[in-house]
Design a protein around this motif. Structure first.
Motif, PDB file in Angstrom:
ATOM      1  N   ARG A 296      -4.780   7.405  -3.720  1.00 12.65           N
ATOM      2  CA  ARG A 296      -3.755   6.910  -4.412  1.00 12.65           C
ATOM      3  C   ARG A 296      -3.843   6.287  -5.650  1.00 12.65           C
ATOM      4  O   ARG A 296      -4.879   5.837  -6.055  1.00 12.65           O
ATOM      5  CB  ARG A 296      -2.785   5.872  -3.388  1.00 12.65           C
ATOM      6  CG  ARG A 296      -3.709   4.756  -3.194  1.00 12.65           C
ATOM      7  CD  ARG A 296      -3.006   3.909  -2.086  1.00 12.65           C
ATOM      8  NE  ARG A 296      -3.370   2.686  -1.994  1.00 12.65           N
ATOM      9  CZ  ARG A 296      -2.801   1.417  -2.545  1.00 12.65           C
ATOM     10  NH1 ARG A 296      -1.978   1.517  -3.624  1.00 12.65           N
ATOM     11  NH2 ARG A 296      -3.494   0.351  -2.407  1.00 12.65           N
ATOM     12  N   TYR A 314       5.222   4.372  -8.439  1.00 16.44           N
ATOM     13  CA  TYR A 314       4.739   5.747  -8.277  1.00 16.44           C
ATOM     14  C   TYR A 314       5.746   6.452  -7.255  1.00 16.44           C
ATOM     15  O   TYR A 314       5.378   7.132  -6.091  1.00 16.44           O
ATOM     16  CB  TYR A 314       3.295   5.958  -7.613  1.00 16.44           C
ATOM     17  CG  TYR A 314       2.521   5.361  -8.696  1.00 16.44           C
ATOM     18  CD1 TYR A 314       2.300   5.823  -9.995  1.00 16.44           C
ATOM     19  CD2 TYR A 314       1.930   4.100  -8.357  1.00 16.44           C
ATOM     20  CE1 TYR A 314       1.365   5.098 -10.868  1.00 16.44           C
ATOM     21  CE2 TYR A 314       1.169   3.433  -9.287  1.00 16.44           C
ATOM     22  CZ  TYR A 314       0.836   3.922 -10.285  1.00 16.44           C
ATOM     23  OH  TYR A 314       0.126   3.567 -11.298  1.00 16.44           O
ATOM     24  N   GLN A 318       3.509  10.839  -2.933  1.00 12.26           N
ATOM     25  CA  GLN A 318       2.645  10.432  -1.762  1.00 12.26           C
ATOM     26  C   GLN A 318       1.367  10.414  -1.799  1.00 12.26           C
ATOM     27  O   GLN A 318       0.758  11.000  -2.507  1.00 12.26           O
ATOM     28  CB  GLN A 318       3.272  11.565  -0.744  1.00 12.26           C
ATOM     29  CG  GLN A 318       4.857  11.620  -0.206  1.00 12.26           C
ATOM     30  CD  GLN A 318       5.259  10.179   0.279  1.00 12.26           C
ATOM     31  OE1 GLN A 318       4.659   9.432   0.569  1.00 12.26           O
ATOM     32  NE2 GLN A 318       6.673  10.065   0.015  1.00 12.26           N
ATOM     33  N   PRO A 319       0.952   9.634  -1.278  1.00 12.87           N
ATOM     34  CA  PRO A 319      -0.712   9.280  -1.207  1.00 12.87           C
ATOM     35  C   PRO A 319      -1.547  10.647  -0.392  1.00 12.87           C
ATOM     36  O   PRO A 319      -0.637  11.202   0.529  1.00 12.87           O
ATOM     37  CB  PRO A 319      -1.090   7.923  -0.537  1.00 12.87           C
ATOM     38  CG  PRO A 319       0.255   7.722   0.411  1.00 12.87           C
ATOM     39  CD  PRO A 319       1.384   8.365  -0.381  1.00 12.87           C
ATOM     40  N   HIS A 410      -0.708  15.862  -0.080  1.00 12.40           N
ATOM     41  CA  HIS A 410       0.406  14.733  -0.228  1.00 12.40           C
ATOM     42  C   HIS A 410       1.215  14.723   1.048  1.00 12.40           C
ATOM     43  O   HIS A 410       2.154  15.382   0.915  1.00 12.40           O
ATOM     44  CB  HIS A 410       1.165  15.054  -1.474  1.00 12.40           C
ATOM     45  CG  HIS A 410       0.050  14.708  -2.790  1.00 12.40           C
ATOM     46  ND1 HIS A 410      -0.275  13.541  -3.469  1.00 12.40           N
ATOM     47  CD2 HIS A 410      -0.468  15.509  -3.507  1.00 12.40           C
ATOM     48  CE1 HIS A 410      -0.889  13.553  -4.469  1.00 12.40           C
ATOM     49  NE2 HIS A 410      -1.256  14.872  -4.457  1.00 12.40           N
ATOM     50  N   MET A 425       1.988   1.407  -0.660  1.00  9.04           N
ATOM     51  CA  MET A 425       1.930   1.764  -1.895  1.00  9.04           C
ATOM     52  C   MET A 425       2.502   0.472  -2.916  1.00  9.04           C
ATOM     53  O   MET A 425       2.149   0.604  -3.987  1.00  9.04           O
ATOM     54  CB  MET A 425       2.909   3.075  -2.093  1.00  9.04           C
ATOM     55  CG  MET A 425       2.573   4.203  -1.355  1.00  9.04           C
ATOM     56  SD  MET A 425       0.903   4.676  -2.305  1.00  9.04           S
ATOM     57  CE  MET A 425       1.771   5.220  -4.015  1.00  9.04           C
ATOM     58  N   GLU A 437      -5.712   1.366   5.524  1.00 12.37           N
ATOM     59  CA  GLU A 437      -5.538   2.618   4.773  1.00 12.37           C
ATOM     60  C   GLU A 437      -6.352   3.377   5.313  1.00 12.37           C
ATOM     61  O   GLU A 437      -5.780   4.808   5.651  1.00 12.37           O
ATOM     62  CB  GLU A 437      -6.046   2.521   3.129  1.00 12.37           C
ATOM     63  CG  GLU A 437      -4.922   1.756   2.497  1.00 12.37           C
ATOM     64  CD  GLU A 437      -5.494   1.725   0.949  1.00 12.37           C
ATOM     65  OE1 GLU A 437      -6.156   2.598   0.639  1.00 12.37           O
ATOM     66  OE2 GLU A 437      -4.818   1.217   0.154  1.00 12.37           O
TER      67      GLU A 437
END
Length: 588
Positions: A296, A314, A318-319, A410, A425, A437
């Motif tokens: 991310r 952001y 999406q990460p 993503h 995030m 994470e």
């Protein structure tokens, strides 16, 4: 000096046990292993042109055959004690210097020239005096300086891949400092390089410090950082040579050019590694890296202001949950992705806006640039060139242009994971969030496909008759089901294909390329007109579309002329020029 001696002993212990598959300690074995199979194709060609640093050369460059010379010296008594020392000096720690009878210190043009002439010619005279076959012993320039050498190089770079690294590390499992046997760092207090004390102190690949040329680090004045070539030859060859000198029964690695860089020798090293590394061995270089991670953008500590209001960091992007362990298993070295350092891509180099440390390559470009093999999209594009993939992907547009495919990487969290992702995030990436994470990435990837599937075989039409343009030939009968099943067989072991062929009809779109995913795609003639037009168009006419699609696939997959089917009626795949191989000529 003590550090240097201790490090050399550790290096000897590593190579003494693992044996890099190239050479034994016996001079006869060494001579056999280093002999090129073709004297005109060699891996030991060294061009001597150092005088160009002082101006234009008055004579052609000298093509020096290194292994040919070491083989000749190998016939001398006490070979291992003097063969490299004949031409090369060593530094205070015993590491061999690559310069000819010098340590790399600046010299005048005259001294450099005279050193080569005196050293080479005197050695040739000494060997001639004892009846040995040798090189020129007079001062005829053309004896060494030739503009048209009769040899060509087949030199190949060598990589310490995971298996080769495993073989070194395994021998040092019980050592107090197994990483320090090969890896060193610069000790500020010592004022010189020292063995890396702990695995986490190892900066990673040698190339992270040693670049293509020798440089001087501002923190190490006046300490030079040797080029990768100098460092590798100095450390590795010195260790291999010293190990060989330690005893006849002690196996070691190559000390010749061909031993490391010759195509046949490299193949032998790889084959030996496969035999020596236990099946299923964990080849990961363990440095505390996570099995899973979230890729991310780094969250800025300063709020982003849009239209006078703080914007969500952001928002909308999406990460990417990333299976780090799986990617490690699929690559030979960490450098495949971490090309400059082992830190996170976005830590200092590839920021959202781009940074000087990363050559101003933005994070988006670092991940999506197709032409860069270290990027995600670039690495995937290389895999798509494999024959089993190229049939479909060779004709597809290159690059990341279809935003509908962004969701393949993503992932949009849902349910309980949505809040966890949103909270993540808003935090700056760091050790305190790494575990959370990794857990989130693992959960998001749990629903990903591991294999490519499609609709039930009985629902796939067995054959498809292509006859809308039938005139001079009979309609072509396409073995539709066999083709689909053969494609699935080719990608059955690809987790990458499984993840990106996210639906049961995704594989159908390899041929039905611009159609919505469906079990009943529209006919090709719905988009491609049957009659050629004089109007320029990016969309080919129907006849061209058929031939481009079918022949292009056969060519890209390399199956033209091959028998890929089984059974009594099996026959080769038609070549592009074999019209009757696809549709029989009509009887007149």
């Amino acid at each position: 000096m003590k550090n240097g001696k201790r490090r050399m002993k550790q290096l000897l212990a590593v190579l003494a046990i693992c044996g890099l598959g190239g050479l034994s300690a016996l001079p006869a074995s060494l001579a056999r292993a280093s002999q090129p199979t073709n004297d005109k194709q060699r891996a030991d060609i060294i061009t001597i042109d150092a005088m160009k640093a002082y101006g234009s050369l008055s004579q052609p460059k000298v093509v020096f055959l290194h292994d040919k010379h070491t083989t000749a010296l190998g016939k001398q008594k006490d070979f291992y004690k003097k063969e490299c020392g004949t031409c090369h000096t060593s530094d205070k720690d015993g590491v061999m210097q690559l310069g000819f009878q010098r340590d790399g210190a600046p010299v005048s043009a005259e001294k450099l020239r005279d050193g080569f002439h005196a050293g080479c010619i005197s050695c040739h005279k000494d060997m001639a005096a004892v009846g040995q076959k040798t090189g020129p012993t007079d001062v005829q320039c053309k004896g060494c300086h030739t503009a048209t050498p009769d040899v060509a190089s087949n030199w190949q770079p060598i990589t310490v891949d995971k298996r080769l690294h495993f073989r070194h590390a395994a021998t040092q499992e019980k050592a107090e400092n197994k990483c320090g046997a090969c890896h060193h760092i610069y000790g500020e207090k010592a004022g010189k390089t020292i063995p890396a004390p702990k695995p986490e102190d190892v900066p990673g690949s040698c190339s992270y410090c040693h670049g293509p040329t020798t440089t001087v680090d501002e923190k190490r004045q006046p300490k030079e950082i040797r080029s990768l070539r100098l460092a590798a030859h100095g450390e590795c060859v010195t260790c291999h040579k010293a190990t060989a000198a330690a005893g006849k029964d002690v196996p070691t690695g190559p000390i010749t050019c061909a031993g490391c860089h010759g195509p046949l020798d490299q193949k032998a090293i790889a084959e030996t590694s496969l035999k020596k590394v236990p099946q299923g061995a964990d080849l990961r270089i363990k440095r505390g890296q996570p099995d899973f991670a979230m890729v991310r953008p780094a969250v800025s500590e300063t709020p982003v202001i849009v239209d006078g209001k703080p914007a969500k960091p952001y928002a909308g992007m999406q990460p990417v949950p990333f299976d780090h362990k799986y990617h490690e298993a699929k690559n030979e070295t960490c450098v495949s992705c971490h090309h400059a350092s082992l830190t996170s891509c976005s830590a200092t180099c590839h920021t959202p806006a781009g940074a000087k440390e990363g050559g101003f390559v933005t994070l988006e470009a670092a991940m999506h640039k197709v032409g860069a093999t270290q990027s995600c999209a670039g690495c995937h594009a290389v895999i798509q060139k494999k024959p089993e993939c190229a049939g479909c992907h060779n004709a597809m547009p290159k690059g990341v242009g279809d935003v509908s495919q962004c969701g393949s990487c993503h992932v949009t969290p849902e349910g309980d994971l949505k809040d966890a992702a949103a909270a993540m995030m808003t935090k700056t990436a760091g050790k305190e969030t790494a575990a959370a994470e990794a857990d989130l990435a693992k959960k998001l990837l749990a629903g990903k496909r591991d294999v490519t599937t499609t609709i039930a075989a009985n629902d796939i039409p067995e054959t498809v008759k292509i006859g809308s343009l039938s005139k001079d030939y009979e309609p072509s009968v396409l073995p539709h089901r066999k083709i689909v099943l053969a494609m699935l067989e080719g990608m059955k072991d690809s987790k990458l294909a499984g993840a990106f062929h996210a639906t049961d009809v995704a594989v159908c779109q390899g041929c039905h390329h611009n159609s919505p995913g469906s079990t009943t795609p529209p006919r090709c003639g719905s988009c491609h007109q049957a009659v050629e037009s004089t109007t320029a168009s990016a969309r080919p006419a129907l006849k061209a579309a058929y031939h481009t699609q079918c022949m292009g696939c056969h060519t890209a997959m390399g199956i033209e002329g091959k028998v890929v089917d089984k059974g009594a009626d099996a026959k080769p795949v038609p070549a592009a020029t074999d019209c009757a191989g696809c549709h029989k000529e009509k009887k007149k």
